[in-house]
Design an enzyme around this catalytic site. Structure first.
Site, PDB file in Angstrom:
ATOM      1  CD  GLN A 115      -2.797  -1.174   2.466  1.00 49.10           C
ATOM      2  OE1 GLN A 115      -2.842  -0.242   3.255  1.00 49.10           O
ATOM      3  NE2 GLN A 115      -3.483  -2.294   2.658  1.00 49.10           N
ATOM      4  CG  HIS A 155      -3.492  -0.641   7.555  1.00 50.99           C
ATOM      5  ND1 HIS A 155      -4.178  -1.180   8.628  1.00 50.99           N
ATOM      6  CD2 HIS A 155      -3.974  -1.269   6.453  1.00 50.99           C
ATOM      7  CE1 HIS A 155      -5.040  -2.093   8.182  1.00 50.99           C
ATOM      8  NE2 HIS A 155      -4.924  -2.156   6.864  1.00 50.99           N
ATOM      9  CD  GLU A 195     -15.016   2.433  13.042  1.00 50.25           C
ATOM     10  OE1 GLU A 195     -14.907   1.471  13.817  1.00 50.25           O
ATOM     11  OE2 GLU A 195     -14.528   3.567  13.285  1.00 50.25           O
ATOM     12  CE1 TYR A 237     -14.830   9.430  16.544  1.00 50.00           C
ATOM     13  CE2 TYR A 237     -12.719  10.303  17.296  1.00 50.00           C
ATOM     14  CZ  TYR A 237     -14.027  10.505  16.872  1.00 50.00           C
ATOM     15  OH  TYR A 237     -14.527  11.786  16.789  1.00 50.00           O
ATOM     16  CE1 TYR A 254      -9.796  -8.985   6.513  1.00 54.81           C
ATOM     17  CE2 TYR A 254      -8.356  -7.516   7.748  1.00 54.81           C
ATOM     18  CZ  TYR A 254      -9.305  -7.712   6.765  1.00 54.81           C
ATOM     19  OH  TYR A 254      -9.764  -6.644   6.029  1.00 54.81           O
TER      20      TYR A 254
END
Length: 374
Positions: free
Chosen positions: A87, A152, A244, A254, A265
């Site tokens: 990513q 991420h 979300e 949060y 997972y």
């Protein structure tokens, strides 16, 4: 005292349950026609220049100026070295609110570290459109610490109406840093436009890293936008279930990875927000997931009924999701089947919506203009 605390806890629990239930609507008829304009190699983000051209980032480290009429593109020199893979790579691209005066453009990217480590970073540079080059580039923010892995990063960026710079700093698939104030991973960061820390940040007195933080307990945030009243909305990918949409408020936790509307997972359950109401529940939660990427709150008038709506790209859901807002509440209003992975959503100067298709897993990296049906 015990009665009032219990009442407050029950109220918070009921609010969490009410706000996270999200019906899954059937795909809606498209009020637009997709028109392909250009194709790219793993495009990630885009933003419009004052002259109507686009800046498009490609993950491998290319920044391009794109003519939206012809699809022609010109490479911009001076992009920083990126840690490309998974990513990681070149990420977001955003203009300073006073770009016409100062020429500053802001880039996020995965920055190589020592050994096999990397971390998100944000740099600013002056964009010389005659030379097609970035000048005076300086890195103004870094994730801390740099860690191994290629997932991420988050690193979406936005400016608010006061000129403050906001950064989504995801938790790099390391879980615990989202709750660790000695790290800025799993946090939303608020800075001045030069990277310095405003003194009114909620944790300003708790050390150099904590001082950057506006909110914590986040996972992988790939969309950030302010609505017309200045509220900050951020979406994030859940684990296995539980994507979300959050209304971001100063100093709020949060909950990730302590609570989530999804599970790990490997099948290990994560308690729901309703079990620990001290953590803020999402306003909208999606299971099955939509894999949200890209986000704009639409201010134009080219698509009837869309003004003030949030538009979210869907990767695994291969969709464009329209979210309707009512003050501090939100709901999914429509979902359009795009038949491919949507990485980025942007609004053009005339109110037209533009989409970037992802360039992985069979997607072709196309740039689409959505022309309203007559």
């Amino acid at each position: 005292m015990r009665t009032s605390v219990l009442t407050a806890s029950v109220s918070a629990l009921l609010l969490a349950i009410a706000t996270t239930v999200q019906a899954q609507p059937a795909p809606a008829a498209k009020p637009f026609v997709e028109q392909e304009v250009a194709r790219f190699e793993e495009p990630w983000a885009m933003t419009f220049l004052p002259d109507g051209r686009l800046l498009v980032s490609e993950k491998a480290g290319r920044l391009l100026v794109v003519d939206t009429e012809t699809g022609g593109r010109t490479k911009v020199a001076g992009v920083p070295e990126v840690a490309y893979g998974g990513q990681g790579g070149l990420g977001d691209v955003v203009l300073h609110p006073r770009f016409a005066e100062n020429g500053w453009v802001y880039l996020s990217f995965a920055e190589p570290g020592e050994g096999d480590t990397a971390g998100a970073a944000v740099a600013r540079a002056r964009l010389d459109l005659e030379a097609n080059a970035l000048e005076d580039l300086q890195v103004i923010w870094r994730q801390f610490p740099k860690v191994a892995g290629q997932g991420h990063y988050g690193h979406r960026i936005a400016f608010d109406r006061d000129g403050m710079l906001w950064i989504t700093s995801s938790e790099r698939q390391k879980f615990d840093p989202a709750q660790d104030m000695g790290s800025n991973m799993g946090k939303i960061v608020r800075l001045r436009d030069d990277g310095s820390v405003p003194p009114d940040n909620p944790f300003a007195g708790q050390g150099e890293i904590a001082a950057q933080v506006w909110s914590l307990g986040h996972r992988n945030m790939l969309g950030i936008a302010f609505d017309g009243d200045g509220r900050l909305w951020v979406h994030e990918m859940g684990p296995k279930g539980g994507d979300e949409l959050n209304l971001i408020e100063k100093g709020v936790n949060y909950g990730y990875p302590i609570v989530s509307e999804g599970d790990h997972y490997d099948g290990k359950p994560i308690p729901d927000h309703s079990t620990q109401p001290q953590y803020r529940a999402p306003v909208v939660s999606w299971t099955p997931v939509i894999s949200p990427a890209g986000f704009v709150i639409y201010s134009g008038d080219r698509y009837p009924g869309w003004t003030g709506s949030g538009l979210i790209g869907g990767l695994s859901s291969q969709s464009l999701v329209r979210v309707a807002f009512d003050g501090d509440r939100a709901r999914e209003a429509e979902r359009f089947d795009m038949g491919t992975r949507i990485r980025e959503v942007e609004q053009g100067p005339d109110g037209t919506i533009w989409l970037l298709e992802d360039g992985t897993r069979g997607a072709q990296g196309r740039l689409f203009r959505l022309e309203p049906r007559s």
